[in-house]
Structures are given as C-alpha cells and as structure tokens.
Scaffold this active site. Structure first.
Site, PDB file in Angstrom:
ATOM      1  N   ASP A  60     -33.098  15.264 -42.660  1.00 51.23           N
ATOM      2  CA  ASP A  60     -33.222  16.356 -41.686  1.00 51.23           C
ATOM      3  C   ASP A  60     -33.821  17.578 -42.359  1.00 51.23           C
ATOM      4  OD1 ASP A  60     -32.853  18.150 -39.603  1.00 51.23           O
ATOM      5  OD2 ASP A  60     -30.650  18.113 -39.678  1.00 51.23           O
ATOM      6  N   MET A  69     -24.387  25.509 -35.018  1.00 48.69           N
ATOM      7  CA  MET A  69     -24.247  26.456 -36.139  1.00 48.69           C
ATOM      8  C   MET A  69     -23.261  27.552 -35.755  1.00 48.69           C
ATOM      9  SD  MET A  69     -28.240  26.939 -37.079  1.00 48.69           S
ATOM     10  CE  MET A  69     -29.370  25.537 -37.057  1.00 48.69           C
ATOM     11  N   MET A 107     -29.632  16.335 -46.295  1.00 53.49           N
ATOM     12  CA  MET A 107     -30.448  17.479 -45.845  1.00 53.49           C
ATOM     13  C   MET A 107     -31.656  17.625 -46.764  1.00 53.49           C
ATOM     14  SD  MET A 107     -29.183  18.723 -43.070  1.00 53.49           S
ATOM     15  CE  MET A 107     -30.340  20.093 -42.928  1.00 53.49           C
ATOM     16  N   SER A 111     -34.819  16.800 -32.822  1.00 50.76           N
ATOM     17  CA  SER A 111     -33.970  17.993 -32.891  1.00 50.76           C
ATOM     18  C   SER A 111     -34.439  19.037 -31.880  1.00 50.76           C
ATOM     19  CB  SER A 111     -34.006  18.603 -34.293  1.00 50.76           C
ATOM     20  OG  SER A 111     -33.356  19.863 -34.247  1.00 50.76           O
ATOM     21  N   MET A 122     -22.900  22.099 -38.247  1.00 48.99           N
ATOM     22  CA  MET A 122     -23.022  22.996 -39.408  1.00 48.99           C
ATOM     23  C   MET A 122     -21.993  24.095 -39.207  1.00 48.99           C
ATOM     24  SD  MET A 122     -27.151  22.976 -39.595  1.00 48.99           S
ATOM     25  CE  MET A 122     -27.300  22.324 -37.944  1.00 48.99           C
ATOM     26  N   HIS A 176     -31.056  15.019 -31.451  1.00 50.80           N
ATOM     27  CA  HIS A 176     -30.290  15.661 -32.529  1.00 50.80           C
ATOM     28  C   HIS A 176     -29.889  17.060 -32.055  1.00 50.80           C
ATOM     29  CE1 HIS A 176     -29.261  16.133 -36.825  1.00 50.80           C
ATOM     30  NE2 HIS A 176     -29.743  17.359 -36.735  1.00 50.80           N
ATOM     31  N   ASP A 235     -28.040  20.434 -33.029  1.00 51.63           N
ATOM     32  CA  ASP A 235     -27.611  21.228 -34.186  1.00 51.63           C
ATOM     33  C   ASP A 235     -26.655  22.345 -33.779  1.00 51.63           C
ATOM     34  OD1 ASP A 235     -29.179  20.254 -36.528  1.00 51.63           O
ATOM     35  OD2 ASP A 235     -30.867  20.703 -35.198  1.00 51.63           O
ATOM     36  N   GLY A 290     -29.727  25.491 -41.383  1.00 47.00           N
ATOM     37  CA  GLY A 290     -29.661  26.796 -40.714  1.00 47.00           C
ATOM     38  C   GLY A 290     -30.865  27.147 -39.857  1.00 47.00           C
ATOM     39  N   PHE A 291     -32.026  26.605 -40.220  1.00 49.32           N
ATOM     40  CA  PHE A 291     -33.236  26.996 -39.486  1.00 49.32           C
ATOM     41  C   PHE A 291     -34.202  25.823 -39.384  1.00 49.32           C
ATOM     42  CE2 PHE A 291     -31.410  30.694 -41.464  1.00 49.32           C
ATOM     43  CZ  PHE A 291     -31.420  31.633 -40.441  1.00 49.32           C
ATOM     44  N   GLY A 292     -34.919  25.777 -38.257  1.00 52.19           N
ATOM     45  CA  GLY A 292     -35.991  24.799 -38.116  1.00 52.19           C
ATOM     46  C   GLY A 292     -37.252  25.328 -38.784  1.00 52.19           C
ATOM     47  N   HIS A 346     -24.941  17.356 -35.020  1.00 50.80           N
ATOM     48  CA  HIS A 346     -24.897  17.796 -36.429  1.00 50.80           C
ATOM     49  C   HIS A 346     -24.124  19.109 -36.486  1.00 50.80           C
ATOM     50  CE1 HIS A 346     -27.517  19.308 -40.075  1.00 50.80           C
ATOM     51  NE2 HIS A 346     -26.255  19.114 -40.417  1.00 50.80           N
TER      52      HIS A 346
HETATM   53  C1  DX5 Z   1     -31.735  22.697 -39.699  1.00 47.08           C
HETATM   54  C2  DX5 Z   1     -31.407  21.642 -38.696  1.00 47.08           C
HETATM   55  C3  DX5 Z   1     -32.525  20.741 -38.363  1.00 47.08           C
HETATM   56  C4  DX5 Z   1     -33.763  21.401 -37.817  1.00 47.08           C
HETATM   57  C5  DX5 Z   1     -34.920  20.642 -38.394  1.00 47.08           C
HETATM   58  O1  DX5 Z   1     -30.579  23.246 -40.190  1.00 47.08           O
HETATM   59  O2  DX5 Z   1     -30.331  20.849 -39.144  1.00 47.08           O
HETATM   60  O3  DX5 Z   1     -32.095  19.676 -37.507  1.00 47.08           O
HETATM   61  O4  DX5 Z   1     -33.871  21.409 -36.410  1.00 47.08           O
HETATM   62  O5  DX5 Z   1     -36.081  21.280 -38.030  1.00 47.08           O
HETATM   63  P1  DX5 Z   1     -37.505  20.889 -38.608  1.00 47.08           P
HETATM   64  O6  DX5 Z   1     -37.749  19.441 -38.257  1.00 47.08           O
HETATM   65  O7  DX5 Z   1     -38.409  21.831 -37.882  1.00 47.08           O
HETATM   66  O8  DX5 Z   1     -37.467  21.122 -40.077  1.00 47.08           O
HETATM   67 ZN    ZN Z   2     -29.809  19.040 -38.015  1.00 40.10          ZN
END
Ligand code: DX5
Ligand code: ZN
Length: 214
Positions: A175, A37, A137, A8, A68, A33, A35, A142-144, A66
């Site tokens: 994820d 949003m 999920m 990601s 969102m 991946h 993402d 929403g956040f890494g 992905h």
């Molecule tokens: C969160 C994303 C993820 C995110 C995962 O909403 O869908 O793909 O990048 O990040 P990590 O691996 O840091 O939890």
């Molecule tokens: Zn994702």
C-alpha cells in the site's frame, strides 16, 4: 500468482463516492480499500463508520478496511456492523495484537496486520499463523499520492519466503505509491494484493490502469 487489486477510495472524488465505487467495480478491481485515520496514529483524518455504512450498498466488492488508528479494539464491532469484509490494523499500536485478531475473527471476517516502512517485518512472524493477510506499507501511512519507498521490497521478499517456508496461504498486501512500474517490483518480491489510490482514481481509463497493475 493470482494478483488482486484493492482500490483505495482515499483518492476518489468524495462528492461522487457512489459513482467512484461503481467505476472501480466496472474497472475490474477486486476490493475496495477503506483507509481510516484518527489524527493520532497518523497525522491526518479521513472517514469512518458512518461513511462505510452509507456507501456499502453501492458496491458489491469486498471492503478491505485499513485502520490507521491507535485503538482498533474499540471500533471493530462498529466496522463489522457497517459492512467491513476484512480489517487490517497496525503492529505499532500498544493493544495486544492477539486480542485484536481474535475480536476481528469473532465477527466472521478476515484479519490482517500492517507494518510501517521502518518496522521490521519479523515483528509479525509470531502472528502469521493467525492472520489472513500481512500489509507491508510502501509509504509512511497517512496520505495518498506519496512516492514508493524501495527498501520495503526486501521486507516483502523476506515475508514471502517465511510464508512459503511455513506452507501458508497468507496474502501479502502492499500500500502506497503503487503504479504501473512499482507494481512490477512488488509482485516480483512476492506481493499478491496491490492497493492503489491515486494511480487508479486519477486515471482516465481505470480499467486500463487496473490491467496495467495486474
Ligand atoms: C496511505 C493509505 C493508502 C493510500 C495509498 O496511508 O494507506 O491506502 O490511499 O495511496 P496511493 O496509492 O496514492 O499511494
Ligand atoms: Zn491504506
């Protein structure tokens, strides 16, 4: 089971995205991946079609998109044109999931649906036969960099049992919060595609990190 790693780039250095893509490819990751949003479906914004279009040429790995976003139907053509190889959308949107799957497939790419941590996985059972992948999920989208939510493990096991019962080859992707230790839990539960952002991109040696996940 054959394990695939989807890197990601939400946790990549955006100032050097092309280099980060090459780093993921050289590290032996299987997919990128991506993402997306919209600030509505999730309380955050990321990147979209023009970014995918411009980075696509720097990497030969498949792009696992992905979405969102609340209204994926309107954007599938644009993401497919920009180079998406796979598109996952969310079960929790109000659009008809069958229409979305049909639209994704009409572009000759693979389709997935995702469930948030508190959405019962049974809600996608009636769609499994139409899908290439189900994304469970393991954090709130929403956040890494968030912590892994362990009650999602039961959903992964239930889904794997259902897929096996039907004799299907559907991938189970996870994820959020995936690292060297949580990867063991999700693989044991039946996941075979692991998304990882911060664990891979913050690693000094990404190849070693990818190997640890596998
Ligand atoms: C969160 C994303 C993820 C995110 C995962 O909403 O869908 O793909 O990048 O990040 P990590 O691996 O840091 O939890
Ligand atoms: Zn994702």
């Amino acid at each position: 089971m054959d394990i695939k790693i989807s890197a990601s780039i939400l946790s990549a250095d955006f100032g050097r995205l092309a280099d980060e893509l090459r780093r993921a490819e050289a590290a032996g990751c299987d997919m990128i991946h991506f993402d997306v949003m919209d600030g509505h479906f999730v309380p955050n914004l990321s990147y979209g079609v023009p970014v995918l279009k411009s980075i696509r040429k720097y990497c030969s790995l498949p792009f696992d998109v992905h979405l969102m976003i609340t209204d994926p139907l309107d954007y599938i053509d644009a993401f497919a044109d920009a180079g998406a190889d796979h598109i996952t959308f969310h079960e929790e949107i109000s659009e008809d999931p069958r229409e979305v799957i049909k639209k994704i497939r009409s572009r000759g790419i693979t389709a997935g649906i995702s469930v948030k941590p508190n959405t019962p996985v049974e809600s996608v059972y009636e769609l499994i036969d139409l899908l290439d992948m189900v994304l469970v999920m393991t954090v709130e989208p929403g956040f890494g960099g968030q912590g892994f939510i362990s009650h999602t493990l039961d959903k992964i096991s239930a889904l794997r049992r259902e897929i096996e019962r039907r004799g299907l080859k559907t991938d189970i992707e996870v994820d959020g919060g995936i690292d060297a230790s949580t990867s063991v839990l999700v693989k044991n539960a039946g996941a075979n595609v692991l998304v990882s952002g911060s664990y891979l991109f913050k690693a000094k040696d990404m190849a070693a990190a990818a190997k640890a996940l596998r």
